[in-house]
Design an enzyme around this catalytic site. Sequence first.
Site, PDB file in Angstrom:
ATOM      1  N   HIS A 105       6.291 -17.253   8.633  1.00  0.00           N
ATOM      2  CA  HIS A 105       5.914 -18.023   9.818  1.00  0.00           C
ATOM      3  C   HIS A 105       4.416 -18.331   9.714  1.00  0.00           C
ATOM      4  O   HIS A 105       3.652 -17.550   9.131  1.00  0.00           O
ATOM      5  CB  HIS A 105       6.192 -17.150  11.043  1.00  0.00           C
ATOM      6  CG  HIS A 105       6.039 -17.833  12.355  1.00  0.00           C
ATOM      7  ND1 HIS A 105       4.816 -18.051  12.933  1.00  0.00           N
ATOM      8  CD2 HIS A 105       6.953 -18.330  13.226  1.00  0.00           C
ATOM      9  CE1 HIS A 105       4.986 -18.659  14.107  1.00  0.00           C
ATOM     10  NE2 HIS A 105       6.273 -18.836  14.303  1.00  0.00           N
ATOM     11  N   ASP A 158       5.464  -8.435   9.473  1.00  0.00           N
ATOM     12  CA  ASP A 158       5.716  -9.283  10.630  1.00  0.00           C
ATOM     13  C   ASP A 158       7.117  -8.945  11.142  1.00  0.00           C
ATOM     14  O   ASP A 158       8.122  -9.343  10.564  1.00  0.00           O
ATOM     15  CB  ASP A 158       5.626 -10.760  10.211  1.00  0.00           C
ATOM     16  CG  ASP A 158       6.055 -11.710  11.322  1.00  0.00           C
ATOM     17  OD1 ASP A 158       6.511 -11.241  12.373  1.00  0.00           O
ATOM     18  OD2 ASP A 158       5.947 -12.937  11.120  1.00  0.00           O
ATOM     19  N   GLN A 183      10.895 -10.861  14.405  1.00  0.00           N
ATOM     20  CA  GLN A 183      12.339 -11.107  14.506  1.00  0.00           C
ATOM     21  C   GLN A 183      13.156  -9.875  14.146  1.00  0.00           C
ATOM     22  O   GLN A 183      14.390  -9.950  14.146  1.00  0.00           O
ATOM     23  CB  GLN A 183      12.762 -12.281  13.601  1.00  0.00           C
ATOM     24  CG  GLN A 183      12.126 -13.613  13.929  1.00  0.00           C
ATOM     25  CD  GLN A 183      12.599 -14.211  15.257  1.00  0.00           C
ATOM     26  OE1 GLN A 183      13.528 -13.725  15.901  1.00  0.00           O
ATOM     27  NE2 GLN A 183      11.948 -15.280  15.683  1.00  0.00           N
ATOM     28  N   LYS A 227      10.274 -11.967  22.555  1.00  0.00           N
ATOM     29  CA  LYS A 227      11.478 -12.156  21.724  1.00  0.00           C
ATOM     30  C   LYS A 227      12.419 -10.962  21.848  1.00  0.00           C
ATOM     31  O   LYS A 227      13.508 -10.958  21.278  1.00  0.00           O
ATOM     32  CB  LYS A 227      11.083 -12.343  20.263  1.00  0.00           C
ATOM     33  CG  LYS A 227      10.326 -13.643  20.007  1.00  0.00           C
ATOM     34  CD  LYS A 227       9.989 -13.789  18.551  1.00  0.00           C
ATOM     35  CE  LYS A 227       8.940 -14.853  18.304  1.00  0.00           C
ATOM     36  NZ  LYS A 227       9.411 -16.212  18.525  1.00  0.00           N
ATOM     37  N   CYS A 273       7.965 -23.437  12.579  1.00  0.00           N
ATOM     38  CA  CYS A 273       6.687 -22.851  12.129  1.00  0.00           C
ATOM     39  C   CYS A 273       6.792 -22.247  10.733  1.00  0.00           C
ATOM     40  O   CYS A 273       6.134 -21.240  10.425  1.00  0.00           O
ATOM     41  CB  CYS A 273       6.157 -21.808  13.115  1.00  0.00           C
ATOM     42  SG  CYS A 273       5.770 -22.490  14.714  1.00  0.00           S
TER      43      CYS A 273
HETATM   44  N1  PMP Z   1       6.669 -14.419  13.082  1.00  0.00           N
HETATM   45  C1  PMP Z   1       7.957 -14.757  13.199  1.00  0.00           C
HETATM   46  C2  PMP Z   1       8.926 -14.347  12.135  1.00  0.00           C
HETATM   47  C3  PMP Z   1       8.374 -15.491  14.313  1.00  0.00           C
HETATM   48  O1  PMP Z   1       9.659 -15.849  14.419  1.00  0.00           O
HETATM   49  C4  PMP Z   1       7.427 -15.857  15.287  1.00  0.00           C
HETATM   50  C5  PMP Z   1       7.831 -16.685  16.489  1.00  0.00           C
HETATM   51  N2  PMP Z   1       8.694 -17.731  16.211  1.00  0.00           N
HETATM   52  C6  PMP Z   1       6.107 -15.457  15.114  1.00  0.00           C
HETATM   53  C7  PMP Z   1       5.763 -14.743  14.009  1.00  0.00           C
HETATM   54  C8  PMP Z   1       5.061 -15.796  16.116  1.00  0.00           C
HETATM   55  O2  PMP Z   1       5.358 -15.209  17.339  1.00  0.00           O
HETATM   56  P1  PMP Z   1       4.505 -15.585  18.625  1.00  0.00           P
HETATM   57  O3  PMP Z   1       4.621 -17.063  18.807  1.00  0.00           O
HETATM   58  O4  PMP Z   1       5.167 -14.804  19.719  1.00  0.00           O
HETATM   59  O5  PMP Z   1       3.124 -15.160  18.351  1.00  0.00           O
END
Ligand code: PMP
Length: 415
Positions: free
Chosen positions: A122, A202, A205, A228, A372
């Site tokens: 991401h 990270d 998810q 999430k 993203c």
């Molecule tokens: N890493 C992953 C794997 C994600 O899916 C996301 C959110 N889609 C993020 C980071 C970023 O999360 P946030 O927008 O809550 O900062």
Amino acid sequence: MYDPKQVKKNFPVLDQEVHPGKPLVYLDSAATSQKPKKVIEVMAHYYLNDNANVHRGVHVLSDRATDAWDRAKETVAQFVGAEKDELIFTRNTTEATNGIAYGWGDHNLGKGDVIVTTLMEHHANLVVWQELCKRTGANLEVVGLKDEATIDLEEFAKIVKKPDVKLVAFVHVSNSLGTVNPVKEMVSLVRKHAKEARIVLDAAQSVPHLPVDFHELDVDFLCFSGHKMLGPMGIGGLVVKKELLKSGEMQPWLFGGGMIGNVGEQQASYADDLTDLFTAGTPDVASAIGLAEACKFLDNLGMEDVMKHDFELVEYAFKQLSGIKGLEIVGPRPEKYNRLGSVAFVHDTVHAHDLAQILDSEGVAVRSGHHCTMPLHKACGWQATTRASFNVYSTKEDIDALVKAFDKVAKIFKL
Ligand code: PMP
């Protein structure tokens, strides 16, 4: 027995029609999950009864707020297998990775050092390192994928053997591919070949979908987002190994009230207490309480059962969607490789955005775009994908509704 229909009753937002005669089918939980009523209630209770600033008061409400904040921190830390002092509340995963870059990277990296990441990251776990490289002169190495689905572990091993690897950052569960990465194997490769490197996981998810234990995974930093995992927006976590905090290898990156020891006109000393040191300014107490309640909710469901439910949904989605002509699900096949949380797909005739719009007209909420993960999409030649994603309240009937909504796609595009 895990019963998602019973679980769903805790989420009032899911019980509505979004178009006349079209009940909501929420399949966008990877973007953000819905919140159980109890989470919303504890936050409202806090504002209705206990609201005050923490740590700086001697009155009753301030005591209550401080107590609630401390307990919330304890609960959330425990949920991810960390000690209370190892958890720094952030706004989300993105703020957590930025915190690592400013609080650790700026003090520990220099010209020629290597940061390793992967093609499935991401942007929150990529752009941050690009910027850190610009500031420090470090170089970024991006490990490629096998079959557009899983991290190429041979390439990963080769890259972490290079000299001067100082930071290795990768995702636990990909938000675009659903791939569950073999964290233990990857960590042991790093520990063996890049002894000085720190590891960032990270877990945005993974924390919502499977049991995550920070100490057991043996990473140095773990990042996640409350929104999430059934918690409110505006709160997330950065977990940092205690020795990095105690030794000063990781330093605060936000300065001001609440995190100081003694302040003079020209200089300040900082708090000894680790929670105080990394909590500059007034924290979001209500959201911390809400997130703790979300952790309790997930604990009550049991994360092993949550994970099993999720795997079953992914398998079911693969089976049901495979009958749709022209549709290809991206990422690994569930019978070959662990994957969970979502299924993203491309269509040979219909653009991802058109798909999402038509599905919405049938009440089915999915997301389309690059999620993203632009470098991944570019490398795989996908302009955009459409993603259906799940959480504790998702049911096989939701997937059936998704499949049924494709009738309308076929009708409109005369497929
Ligand atoms: N890493 C992953 C794997 C994600 O899916 C996301 C959110 N889609 C993020 C980071 C970023 O999360 P946030 O927008 O809550 O900062």
